[in-house]
Enzyme design. Structure first.
Site, mmCIF file in Angstrom:
data_model
loop_
_atom_site.group_PDB
_atom_site.id
_atom_site.type_symbol
_atom_site.label_atom_id
_atom_site.label_comp_id
_atom_site.label_asym_id
_atom_site.label_seq_id
_atom_site.Cartn_x
_atom_site.Cartn_y
_atom_site.Cartn_z
ATOM 1 N N ARG A 157 0.954 -1.249 0.027
ATOM 2 C CA ARG A 157 0.024 -0.058 -0.037
ATOM 3 C C ARG A 157 0.849 1.180 0.043
ATOM 4 O O ARG A 157 2.202 1.278 0.449
ATOM 5 C CB ARG A 157 -0.936 0.036 1.359
ATOM 6 C CG ARG A 157 -1.821 -1.044 1.228
ATOM 7 C CD ARG A 157 -2.567 -1.094 2.584
ATOM 8 N NE ARG A 157 -3.762 -2.316 2.603
ATOM 9 C CZ ARG A 157 -3.306 -3.258 3.295
ATOM 10 N NH1 ARG A 157 -2.254 -3.592 3.901
ATOM 11 N NH2 ARG A 157 -4.245 -4.128 3.123
ATOM 12 N N LYS A 182 -2.001 -2.256 7.514
ATOM 13 C CA LYS A 182 -3.565 -2.373 8.071
ATOM 14 C C LYS A 182 -3.826 -3.060 8.976
ATOM 15 O O LYS A 182 -3.553 -4.333 9.067
ATOM 16 C CB LYS A 182 -4.107 -2.409 6.766
ATOM 17 C CG LYS A 182 -5.717 -2.137 6.816
ATOM 18 C CD LYS A 182 -6.306 -2.101 5.342
ATOM 19 C CE LYS A 182 -7.936 -1.666 5.653
ATOM 20 N NZ LYS A 182 -8.380 -1.782 4.250
ATOM 21 N N HIS A 287 -3.292 2.510 -5.511
ATOM 22 C CA HIS A 287 -3.732 1.361 -5.379
ATOM 23 C C HIS A 287 -4.146 0.328 -6.607
ATOM 24 O O HIS A 287 -3.959 -1.000 -6.212
ATOM 25 C CB HIS A 287 -4.877 1.367 -4.474
ATOM 26 C CG HIS A 287 -5.236 0.577 -3.609
ATOM 27 N ND1 HIS A 287 -4.513 0.367 -2.274
ATOM 28 C CD2 HIS A 287 -6.143 -0.557 -3.186
ATOM 29 C CE1 HIS A 287 -4.804 -0.441 -1.440
ATOM 30 N NE2 HIS A 287 -5.861 -1.080 -2.093
ATOM 31 N N ARG A 290 -1.081 -1.966 -6.588
ATOM 32 C CA ARG A 290 -1.158 -3.171 -5.761
ATOM 33 C C ARG A 290 -2.210 -4.079 -6.607
ATOM 34 O O ARG A 290 -2.281 -5.341 -6.534
ATOM 35 C CB ARG A 290 -1.586 -2.538 -4.213
ATOM 36 C CG ARG A 290 -1.969 -3.616 -3.301
ATOM 37 C CD ARG A 290 -2.503 -3.018 -2.129
ATOM 38 N NE ARG A 290 -3.227 -3.940 -1.133
ATOM 39 C CZ ARG A 290 -2.850 -4.601 -0.351
ATOM 40 N NH1 ARG A 290 -1.129 -4.732 -0.310
ATOM 41 N NH2 ARG A 290 -3.460 -5.275 0.275
ATOM 42 N N HIS A 313 -4.226 -9.638 3.534
ATOM 43 C CA HIS A 313 -5.854 -9.645 3.598
ATOM 44 C C HIS A 313 -6.147 -10.459 4.719
ATOM 45 O O HIS A 313 -5.609 -11.624 5.010
ATOM 46 C CB HIS A 313 -6.464 -10.190 2.403
ATOM 47 C CG HIS A 313 -6.483 -9.061 1.276
ATOM 48 N ND1 HIS A 313 -6.486 -9.457 0.011
ATOM 49 C CD2 HIS A 313 -6.163 -7.786 1.138
ATOM 50 C CE1 HIS A 313 -6.466 -8.338 -0.896
ATOM 51 N NE2 HIS A 313 -6.253 -7.285 -0.142
ATOM 52 N N TYR A 322 -10.119 -10.617 -7.114
ATOM 53 C CA TYR A 322 -9.290 -10.519 -8.095
ATOM 54 C C TYR A 322 -9.307 -11.552 -9.488
ATOM 55 O O TYR A 322 -9.113 -11.504 -10.480
ATOM 56 C CB TYR A 322 -7.780 -10.322 -7.822
ATOM 57 C CG TYR A 322 -7.502 -9.063 -7.066
ATOM 58 C CD1 TYR A 322 -7.364 -8.062 -7.438
ATOM 59 C CD2 TYR A 322 -7.031 -9.478 -5.745
ATOM 60 C CE1 TYR A 322 -7.046 -6.950 -6.726
ATOM 61 C CE2 TYR A 322 -6.687 -8.549 -4.807
ATOM 62 C CZ TYR A 322 -6.783 -7.063 -5.239
ATOM 63 O OH TYR A 322 -6.361 -6.127 -4.651
#
Length: 338
Positions: A157, A182, A287, A290, A313, A322
Site C-alpha cells: 500500500r 493495515k 492502489h 497493488r 488480507h 481479483y
C-alpha cells in the site's frame, strides 16, 4: 469543544473548591487520550474525532452523554438519506460513535434499531496490464519511481511504502517486512530482484543524510510509541532511518524536532501525473499498482492463499475479487459467438 460536564456552572465549581485550571479534561481530549492508550493509529484517531464532532454539531452541540440510541439512529439515517454517503463511510461513523459511548463515556449503546443503511455496490478494482504499468513507471524518476515499483512488485500500500525503514529490507532472503500495516499487523512480502540496486542506493542516500544531520543538529527520525525513551539513540541509528524521508523536519506530539517519512499525498500526486502522461484508458491510483500485483500473480498460477498472505488480507474472500477481474471463475466457458 464539549466539556466533561456541560451543565456545571463556574459558581458550583468554585463552591466545590475546584480551580478553573483543574477542570476535568474536555471530551475530545478524553477521546484522543483513550485512543492513544489503546494504540489506535493516528489516521483512525483523526477520522473518529471528525465523526464525533460531526455528530455533536448535527444535534445542536448537545453533549453526547445526554443523548443515546435514538440520536445515533437519526444521525446514521441522515448520512445515508440526505448526504448519500458510501456504506463504508456510514460504518466508519457508526464505529466512531460506538467507541465514544463504550470506551469514553462508559455508556455502551443498546439497540439502535433498523436504520437506512447506505448501499454497498459491487465494484471491481482497476487493474493495469504489465505493459501499462511499465509505461507509468517510465514517467517517474528517482525515489518516486522506486516507490511505485515497490507497490507493483511487492504489493505494498502507499502508506506501507512511505513507512519503510532501512531495517525492513532483507537482501539475503529477498524479503521486505511490512510493520504495523493495515490492522496494525506485520507481514513479509517479496523483494523484487530488479529493485535491489535502487534500494541499496536509497539506503546509501539515507546513510549520507544521517551523517549530515549528525554533523548539524542531530535531528532523529520519528519512532513508534515510546521507543525513543526506551532506546534514546535509536532515532540516530542507520537501521531506523526512513527509506523515503520527508524533505524537512517537523514537530512530533511531544514537541520534539524529528524527521518524518514522506507524505503519502506527494506519492499519490506523482503517480496520478504519471498515469495521465502514460495516456491510460483506465487511469487509476497508487492502489491500482497493488491490484495489478495481485492479478499478475494469480494469472501466473500462484495459489490464492499465498497472494492473500502477501497482500495482508484478513480474509481470502477479499482476495477473491481479483479472480473476477481475471474471469477465471468462468472455467473456460465460451459464449455462443466464441
Amino acid at each position: 469543544e464539549i466539556d466533561e460536564e456541560p451543565h456545571t456552572s463556574i459558581l458550583k465549581a468554585t463552591d466545590m473548591g475546584m480551580d478553573m485550571h483543574t477542570r476535568p479534561p474536555k471530551l475530545m481530549d478524553r477521546v484522543k487520550a483513550t485512543m492513544r492508550v489503546k494504540r489506535y493509529s493516528p489516521r483512525t484517531e483523526k477520522t473518529y474525532c471528525y465523526w464525533i464532532r460531526f455528530f455533536i454539531r448535527f444535534h445542536g452541540v448537545r453533549h453526547p452523554a445526554s443523548m443515546g440510541e435514538s440520536e445515533v439512529h437519526a444521525f446514521l439515517e441522515h448520512l445515508a438519506i440526505q448526504r448519500h454517503v458510501a456504506a463504508a463511510t456510514q460504518n466508519q461513523a457508526l464505529n466512531a460513535l460506538v467507541f465514544l459511548y463504550r470506551h469514553v463515556l462508559d455508556q455502551p449503546l443498546g439497540d439502535i434499531g433498523d436504520f437506512s443503511r447506505a448501499k454497498r455496490p459491487r465494484r471491481l478494482p482497476i487493474v493495469l496490464s504489465h505493459d501499462e504499468v511499465m509505461r507509468v513507471l517510465d514517467n517517474l524518476s528517482g525515489p518516486m519511481h522506486l516507490m511505485a515499483t515497490l507497490m507493483y512488485g511487492s504489493g505494498l500500500r502507499v502508506l506501507e511504502t512511505c513507512r519503510l525503514r532501512v531495517r525492513d529490507i532483507d537482501f539475503d532472503r529477498r524479503v521486505i517486512t511490512v510493520r504495523a500495516g493495515k490492522g496494525d499487523k506485520d507481514r513479509t512480502t517479496l523483494l523484487p530482484s530488479s529493485c535491489a540496486p535502487a534500494l541499496q542506493q536509497q539506503i546509501n542516500t539515507s546513510r549520507d543524510q544521517l551523517g549530515y544531520r549528525l554533523k548539524q543538529a542531530s535531528v532523529p527520525v520519528s519512532l513508534p510509541h515510546a521507543l525513543n525513551r526506551k532506546y534514546p539513540t535509536a532515532g540516530l541509528s542507520l537501521s531506523w532511518q526512513w527509506l523515503f524521508p520527508a524533505s524537512r523536519p517537523c514537530f512530533n506530539d511531544e514537541g520534539d524536532v524529528v524527521l518524518h517519512h514522506i507524505h503519502p499525498s506527494a506519492v499519490q500526486k506523482a503517480v496520478k501525473r504519471a498515469m495521465r502522461a502514460a495516456s491510460l484508458q483506465r487511469p487509476g491510483s497508487c492502489h491500482a499498482l497493488r491490484h495489478s500485483f495481485a492479478t499478475q500473480l494469480l494469472s501466473q498460477g500462484t495459489d490464492i492463499r499465498t497472494v492473500q498472505e502477501l497482500l495482508g488480507h484478513k480474509s481470502v474472500e477479499t482476495t477473491q475479487i481479483y479472480t473476477h477481474v481475471l474471469g477465471s471463475e468462468f472455467a473456460g466457458v465460451r459464449g455462443p459467438l466464441g
